[in-house]
Scaffold this motif. Sequence first.
Motif, PDB file in Angstrom:
ATOM      1  N   PRO A 166       2.116   5.112  -1.744  1.00 49.40           N
ATOM      2  CA  PRO A 166       2.479   5.671  -3.047  1.00 49.40           C
ATOM      3  C   PRO A 166       3.369   4.683  -3.817  1.00 49.40           C
ATOM      4  O   PRO A 166       4.247   4.049  -3.256  1.00 49.40           O
ATOM      5  CB  PRO A 166       3.261   6.939  -2.712  1.00 49.40           C
ATOM      6  CG  PRO A 166       3.709   6.743  -1.319  1.00 49.40           C
ATOM      7  CD  PRO A 166       2.704   5.868  -0.633  1.00 49.40           C
ATOM      8  N   GLY A 167       3.036   4.602  -5.066  1.00 51.17           N
ATOM      9  CA  GLY A 167       3.821   3.712  -5.907  1.00 51.17           C
ATOM     10  C   GLY A 167       3.168   2.347  -6.051  1.00 51.17           C
ATOM     11  O   GLY A 167       3.515   1.583  -6.959  1.00 51.17           O
ATOM     12  N   SER A 168       2.273   2.016  -5.186  1.00 55.05           N
ATOM     13  CA  SER A 168       1.658   0.699  -5.325  1.00 55.05           C
ATOM     14  C   SER A 168       0.456   0.770  -6.248  1.00 55.05           C
ATOM     15  O   SER A 168       0.024   1.848  -6.638  1.00 55.05           O
ATOM     16  CB  SER A 168       1.222   0.207  -3.953  1.00 55.05           C
ATOM     17  OG  SER A 168       0.160   1.009  -3.493  1.00 55.05           O
ATOM     18  N   VAL A 169      -0.022  -0.371  -6.568  1.00 52.91           N
ATOM     19  CA  VAL A 169      -1.196  -0.432  -7.449  1.00 52.91           C
ATOM     20  C   VAL A 169      -2.462  -0.140  -6.631  1.00 52.91           C
ATOM     21  O   VAL A 169      -2.747  -0.806  -5.638  1.00 52.91           O
ATOM     22  CB  VAL A 169      -1.279  -1.824  -8.092  1.00 52.91           C
ATOM     23  CG1 VAL A 169      -2.506  -1.936  -8.965  1.00 52.91           C
ATOM     24  CG2 VAL A 169      -0.018  -2.099  -8.884  1.00 52.91           C
ATOM     25  N   ASN A 176       0.835  -1.203   0.000  1.00 58.14           N
ATOM     26  CA  ASN A 176       0.000   0.000   0.000  1.00 58.14           C
ATOM     27  C   ASN A 176       0.865   1.246   0.000  1.00 58.14           C
ATOM     28  O   ASN A 176       2.025   1.183   0.295  1.00 58.14           O
ATOM     29  CB  ASN A 176      -0.905   0.008   1.241  1.00 58.14           C
ATOM     30  CG  ASN A 176      -2.083  -0.920   1.041  1.00 58.14           C
ATOM     31  OD1 ASN A 176      -2.639  -0.972  -0.030  1.00 58.14           O
ATOM     32  ND2 ASN A 176      -2.403  -1.659   2.069  1.00 58.14           N
TER      33      ASN A 176
END
Lengths: 73, 856
Positions: free
Chosen positions: B92-95, B90
Amino acid sequence: MDPDAAQTARESLDLAFHMSNILDTGLDRHTLSVLIALCDLGLNPEALAAVVKELQREPTPQAPMPSSSSPIL
Amino acid sequence: MEEEDQRKVTDLVIELVRRLLSQQNPTPNPPHLSQSLRYAFRILSSRLTPSVSPDADAVAESIKRCLATQGNSSDALTFADLYSKFASKNGPGSVNNKWAVLYLLKIISEDRKNAVNGMDSSVFLPNLGLNDDETGNDSRVLNGKDNRDKTWKKGFLLVSKDPENLREISYREFGNLVKDENDVTEEVLVKDVLYACQGIDGKYVKFDSSLDGYALSDLVKVPRATRTIVRKLCELGWLFRKVNGYISESMDGFPAEDVGTVGQAFCAALQNELSEYYKLLAVLEAQSMNPIPLVSENASSGNYLSLRRLSVWFAEPMVKMRLMAALVDKCKALRGGAMAGAIHLHAQHGDLLVHDFMRRLLRRVCSPLFEMVRSWVLEGELEDIFAEFFIVGQPVKVESLWREGYRLHAGMLPLFISQSIAQRILRTGKSINFLRVCCDDRGWADAATEAVAAAGVTTRRGGLGYGETDALESLVMEAAKRIDKHLLDVIYKRYKFKEHCLAIKRYLLLGQGDFVQYLMDIVGPELSEPANTISSFKLAGLLESAIRSSNAQYDDPDILDRLRVKMMPHGTGDRGWDVFSLEYDARVPLDTVFTESVMTRYLRIFNFLWKLRRVEHALIGAWKTMKPNCITSHVYTKLQRAVKMQLFSTLRRCQVLWDEMNHFVTNLQYYIMFEVLEVSWSNFSNEMEVAKDLDDLLGAHEKYLHSIVEKSLLGERSQTLYKSLFVLFDLIMQFRSHADRLYEGIHELQARTVESSSNPRDKNKPRKTKDKFSEPGYWVTEGRKALTQRASEFLQNMGQDLDALATDYKSLLEGFLALLPVQQHIDLKFLLFRSLMSFSLCCHLNEQSPDDPVDI
């Protein structure tokens, strides 16, 4: 992009690629990343899958799309 | 932001397409590329919303299951592990849209599998398989279209839109079939049926008088099912026609007095129900404008109306309309309370719908009736123009107001009002009217308001209704109680009913002994004259003097005022005794009790009692002369032995007869006075105490009179007894005159003997003896011998007469006494007992020799 986010993104992509290999989707990493980005933007996954399917099936349909009649049926 | 996203999307899509194409063809040619691009965009824009709910876990589960069922359990485990790691990422940067990614992978893998499988099967069995193209000639047309959909996927359900043309094709076929069969579309029929249900003929559905109903004309070609259903639905129209016909008939006939207020209320209630019905029909008509789907091309599944839907809508109105039609049938010929009663019978029903409906109807129908009851009970008003009320009034004279002025009309009495309540209602209203008219009393209004307050019902109109029979009952009871009490109060206190009854008893029934005695003394000589020579004025004066000289003078002057002498209509041979009677003038309102017939009966009793008194009086008068006195003893000493004996025996016989007669008369008198009059009076007094209303009082008085009449042998069954009694009375009167003559004769004799003995000497004898000489006759101064002879002759004659009288009397008395036990219906034990006692005594005495010397 900060290094953590980049890290997370990379890891997520790896995991997704691994999963897609298990499922035998035939997608390479780059394509998958594009698809994931499109999904994140809110596109319908069903539509994306249809696109992938159609364009991967490229060899068979040559004529214009709407009224293509398959010689099989 | 939107634009930026769009740009991103476009770029990404371009990139995707390039990559995908480069998979097949390392060198994509531009037209091919652009074509593919256009195609891709079309696909992407066509389906904007997914058909599955975004649940990443569910998707992961299904993927796992798939893998497991395919036999790749290790793959499944790995996948599970991967997914958990993926899901845990989870930030920023995750899907963000994990679900979408998983779903995407799933679909792509399945598509690949299907593409592999589908290639094989589509060659041999085109219709089998999990492909989209399934049946129909036109499937090719739809294939390229956007509404492509996936059917059942393994694992979970897809909510899909209308798949193939299968359904649409079959519907179209059906529509054609229906059009072929019917000349008329269902919509038109529905509209016609709706018209029929308002009593109007439609285009195809008309009223057929031979069938007596609405039906489709035979010329119209419709399937039989439709015909049947139309006929069934039109039953409602037939019922409506009937009800409406009745209403309009009644409304037209109203001024002609055929329909009363109750009928009017009934029509109003029916019209109310019909307005509900019209509302329903209006709604249905609005709905019938919508075209029916399946039969017409452009139909929506909104509120349309087909024959079948109509039959469902009509279920409840049909029940109600049937009820109304049944009621209309029943009530065609009835009016007023009878109509309410008939409708009430119909309301005894278990079904709640029917029950409520009938209750509403009855409330309105009975409101005029209840109104009439209320005004009658509380004000005594009878406003009944159409003769619908169960109480009818007749114009009568004031004195018959109570007995005949009002009565119950059983035909108009509805069943929910019981007989006893109806009687009370009648009596209450009658009492109010009676008080108002006869007694001039206004106090009943207070009683009425009190009653209303006690019953808790308002006095305004419409306070009572059907279904509130309890309230009505309590109102009536309260009103009845109070008004009755008030009436009795008025009768007793203001009009002194008891005092008048007592006065009648004292004067007409000869209760006031001293008054009667005086009257008899004074009036007696007058009445011996022939009837047509007697003047009633003189008698009235004599009555006055009798009153004044007795205790009656202390009585209430109002009562004495009413006492009068009455001379009954007489023939030529009548004596005063036969026509004399007293009369009591009971004015309004007491003449309700003392009516003409009642007074006639009192008169009869008076006559009888007067005769009895007269006989008694006569006997007492005889006794006055028969008392031992110096005249007789003087005569006795002066006569010769033979004549002396004769004198003895005659006198003796006279005495004995007098004794008998007196005994009988005394006993009879006692019986009448005490056993009959007093007993009846005490019974009547007791009943007067407990009487609750005027009807009770009237009944008690009736009983009182009846008992007197029967016991005094004046009744119809005692006719023979009565006649024999009167013959006895006559005999007694004869005896009296005989006794008078005898004693007169003896006095004459005495005068003669005194004269003859003292004739030479006593010139200064009292004049009275000289008067006797002035009589012409055979008492001429003769010798003593002639005197004796005359005396003996006279005595002999008298003796014979007396004997004859005696035997007659005895036989008559025997006959009378023999008849007494036969009278089963009255209790004459006392009379019998005492009379027998005297009889036996007399018998005993008579057995003795009449010749024994007895001291006079």
